[in-house]
Design a protein around this motif. Structure first.
Motif, PDB file in Angstrom:
ATOM      1  N   GLU A  21     -27.641  51.955  15.679  1.00  0.00           N
ATOM      2  CA  GLU A  21     -26.288  51.521  15.330  1.00  0.00           C
ATOM      3  C   GLU A  21     -25.271  52.629  15.600  1.00  0.00           C
ATOM      4  N   MET A  22     -25.637  53.879  15.336  1.00  0.00           N
ATOM      5  CA  MET A  22     -24.736  54.997  15.611  1.00  0.00           C
ATOM      6  C   MET A  22     -24.453  55.087  17.114  1.00  0.00           C
ATOM      7  N   ILE A  23     -25.491  54.938  17.924  1.00  0.00           N
ATOM      8  CA  ILE A  23     -25.314  54.988  19.377  1.00  0.00           C
ATOM      9  C   ILE A  23     -24.497  53.793  19.848  1.00  0.00           C
ATOM     10  N   ARG A  24     -24.729  52.614  19.270  1.00  0.00           N
ATOM     11  CA  ARG A  24     -23.967  51.421  19.648  1.00  0.00           C
ATOM     12  C   ARG A  24     -22.474  51.627  19.400  1.00  0.00           C
ATOM     13  N   ARG A  25     -22.137  52.132  18.219  1.00  0.00           N
ATOM     14  CA  ARG A  25     -20.728  52.363  17.893  1.00  0.00           C
ATOM     15  C   ARG A  25     -20.103  53.403  18.822  1.00  0.00           C
ATOM     16  N   THR A  26     -20.820  54.496  19.033  1.00  0.00           N
ATOM     17  CA  THR A  26     -20.302  55.561  19.900  1.00  0.00           C
ATOM     18  C   THR A  26     -20.122  55.053  21.326  1.00  0.00           C
ATOM     19  N   LEU A  27     -21.109  54.329  21.839  1.00  0.00           N
ATOM     20  CA  LEU A  27     -21.041  53.778  23.191  1.00  0.00           C
ATOM     21  C   LEU A  27     -19.886  52.790  23.323  1.00  0.00           C
ATOM     22  N   SER A  28     -19.695  51.947  22.320  1.00  0.00           N
ATOM     23  CA  SER A  28     -18.578  50.992  22.335  1.00  0.00           C
ATOM     24  C   SER A  28     -17.237  51.710  22.397  1.00  0.00           C
ATOM     25  N   GLU A  29     -17.094  52.773  21.605  1.00  0.00           N
ATOM     26  CA  GLU A  29     -15.840  53.533  21.597  1.00  0.00           C
ATOM     27  C   GLU A  29     -15.599  54.214  22.941  1.00  0.00           C
ATOM     28  N   ILE A  30     -16.647  54.775  23.529  1.00  0.00           N
ATOM     29  CA  ILE A  30     -16.527  55.437  24.831  1.00  0.00           C
ATOM     30  C   ILE A  30     -16.058  54.447  25.888  1.00  0.00           C
ATOM     31  N   LEU A  31     -16.660  53.270  25.903  1.00  0.00           N
ATOM     32  CA  LEU A  31     -16.297  52.258  26.901  1.00  0.00           C
ATOM     33  C   LEU A  31     -14.903  51.702  26.637  1.00  0.00           C
ATOM     34  N   GLN A  32     -14.552  51.541  25.372  1.00  0.00           N
ATOM     35  CA  GLN A  32     -13.235  51.009  25.028  1.00  0.00           C
ATOM     36  C   GLN A  32     -12.119  51.976  25.427  1.00  0.00           C
ATOM     37  N   ARG A  33     -12.352  53.267  25.219  1.00  0.00           N
ATOM     38  CA  ARG A  33     -11.337  54.270  25.556  1.00  0.00           C
ATOM     39  C   ARG A  33     -11.332  54.627  27.038  1.00  0.00           C
ATOM     40  N   GLY A  34     -12.331  54.161  27.782  1.00  0.00           N
ATOM     41  CA  GLY A  34     -12.386  54.443  29.212  1.00  0.00           C
ATOM     42  C   GLY A  34     -12.680  55.894  29.525  1.00  0.00           C
ATOM     43  N   GLU A  35     -13.569  56.510  28.759  1.00  0.00           N
ATOM     44  CA  GLU A  35     -13.865  57.936  28.932  1.00  0.00           C
ATOM     45  C   GLU A  35     -14.754  58.223  30.137  1.00  0.00           C
ATOM     46  N   VAL A  36     -15.456  57.214  30.637  1.00  0.00           N
ATOM     47  CA  VAL A  36     -16.327  57.415  31.795  1.00  0.00           C
ATOM     48  C   VAL A  36     -15.457  57.398  33.047  1.00  0.00           C
ATOM     49  N   HIS A  37     -15.647  58.391  33.902  1.00  0.00           N
ATOM     50  CA  HIS A  37     -14.806  58.535  35.096  1.00  0.00           C
ATOM     51  C   HIS A  37     -15.331  57.663  36.238  1.00  0.00           C
ATOM     52  N   PRO A  39     -13.938  54.063  38.228  1.00  0.00           N
ATOM     53  CA  PRO A  39     -12.913  53.014  38.291  1.00  0.00           C
ATOM     54  C   PRO A  39     -13.479  51.620  38.019  1.00  0.00           C
ATOM     55  N   ASP A  40     -14.754  51.385  38.378  1.00  0.00           N
ATOM     56  CA  ASP A  40     -15.355  50.078  38.109  1.00  0.00           C
ATOM     57  C   ASP A  40     -15.482  49.836  36.609  1.00  0.00           C
ATOM     58  N   ILE A  70     -18.262  37.494  32.784  1.00  0.00           N
ATOM     59  CA  ILE A  70     -17.977  37.553  34.222  1.00  0.00           C
ATOM     60  C   ILE A  70     -18.280  38.958  34.733  1.00  0.00           C
ATOM     61  N   GLY A  71     -19.001  39.060  35.833  1.00  0.00           N
ATOM     62  CA  GLY A  71     -19.321  40.343  36.428  1.00  0.00           C
ATOM     63  C   GLY A  71     -20.456  41.067  35.725  1.00  0.00           C
ATOM     64  N   LYS A  72     -21.444  40.313  35.262  1.00  0.00           N
ATOM     65  CA  LYS A  72     -22.565  40.908  34.521  1.00  0.00           C
ATOM     66  C   LYS A  72     -23.302  41.969  35.332  1.00  0.00           C
ATOM     67  N   GLU A  73     -23.671  41.600  36.547  1.00  0.00           N
ATOM     68  CA  GLU A  73     -24.452  42.524  37.376  1.00  0.00           C
ATOM     69  C   GLU A  73     -23.644  43.760  37.775  1.00  0.00           C
ATOM     70  N   GLU A  74     -22.345  43.582  38.024  1.00  0.00           N
ATOM     71  CA  GLU A  74     -21.502  44.718  38.378  1.00  0.00           C
ATOM     72  C   GLU A  74     -21.395  45.693  37.209  1.00  0.00           C
ATOM     73  N   ALA A  75     -21.248  45.160  35.994  1.00  0.00           N
ATOM     74  CA  ALA A  75     -21.167  46.005  34.805  1.00  0.00           C
ATOM     75  C   ALA A  75     -22.475  46.754  34.589  1.00  0.00           C
ATOM     76  N   LEU A  76     -23.573  46.042  34.758  1.00  0.00           N
ATOM     77  CA  LEU A  76     -24.893  46.656  34.589  1.00  0.00           C
ATOM     78  C   LEU A  76     -25.114  47.753  35.620  1.00  0.00           C
ATOM     79  N   ASP A  77     -24.755  47.489  36.864  1.00  0.00           N
ATOM     80  CA  ASP A  77     -24.895  48.495  37.923  1.00  0.00           C
ATOM     81  C   ASP A  77     -24.025  49.720  37.652  1.00  0.00           C
ATOM     82  N   ALA A  78     -22.792  49.491  37.207  1.00  0.00           N
ATOM     83  CA  ALA A  78     -21.872  50.603  36.941  1.00  0.00           C
ATOM     84  C   ALA A  78     -22.386  51.473  35.796  1.00  0.00           C
ATOM     85  N   LEU A  79     -22.905  50.855  34.760  1.00  0.00           N
ATOM     86  CA  LEU A  79     -23.437  51.633  33.641  1.00  0.00           C
ATOM     87  C   LEU A  79     -24.692  52.401  34.044  1.00  0.00           C
ATOM     88  N   ARG A  80     -25.547  51.764  34.806  1.00  0.00           N
ATOM     89  CA  ARG A  80     -26.761  52.448  35.262  1.00  0.00           C
ATOM     90  C   ARG A  80     -26.416  53.616  36.184  1.00  0.00           C
TER      91      ARG A  80
END
Length: 131
Positions: A21-37, A39-40, A70-80
């Motif tokens: 749960e701690m990782i889920r919350r942290t990961l959600s915040e990171i993705l919400q704030r757009g901290e990963v460099h 563009p996808d 929408i864009g499930k595979e693209e999101a999965l590829d970008a995260l991987r």
């Protein structure tokens, strides 16, 4: 994949649930704030439904779904593709001693809920429920 998150068919421990749960919350915040460099990832809104931990807490499997499905595979590829940067950001934002390996899978919970709703809406099932 279930062997990594279950202990021989036993339920996860409180520690596994708490860390997940701690990782889920942290990961959600990171993705919400757009901290990963990337563009996808920056243009996607991704929901993290659950994070399951292996019993030794070395592997974290995050179940994700882009907003609207929408864009499930693209999101999965970008995260991987960016899993190392995401892993660094997760540990940086948390209080963990070790960084677990991050794995990403599509969250099928919403599809299962839709299938259950469709099944319950069928006439012969509703007939049984009404009695």
């Amino acid at each position: 994949m279930a062997k990594n998150t279950q202990r021989d068919g036993k339920a996860p421990t409180q520690r596994m649930l708490r860390v997940g749960e701690m990782i889920r919350r942290t990961l959600s915040e990171i993705l919400q704030r757009g901290e990963v460099h990337d563009p996808d990832l920056a243009r996607m809104s991704i929901t993290v439904g659950e994070v399951r931990m292996s019993p030794d807490l070395r592997i974290a499997t995050a179940f994700i779904l882009p907003l609207g499905g929408i864009g499930k595979e693209e999101a999965l590829d970008a995260l991987r593709r960016n899993r190392h940067e995401v892993r660094h950001l997760v540990v940086k934002g948390g209080t963990m001693k070790f960084a677990p390996e991050l794995r990403f899978q599509l969250d099928g919970t919403f599809d299962q809920m839709d299938a259950t709703r469709a099944l319950l809406a069928e006439d012969h099932v509703r007939q049984d429920l009404d009695e």
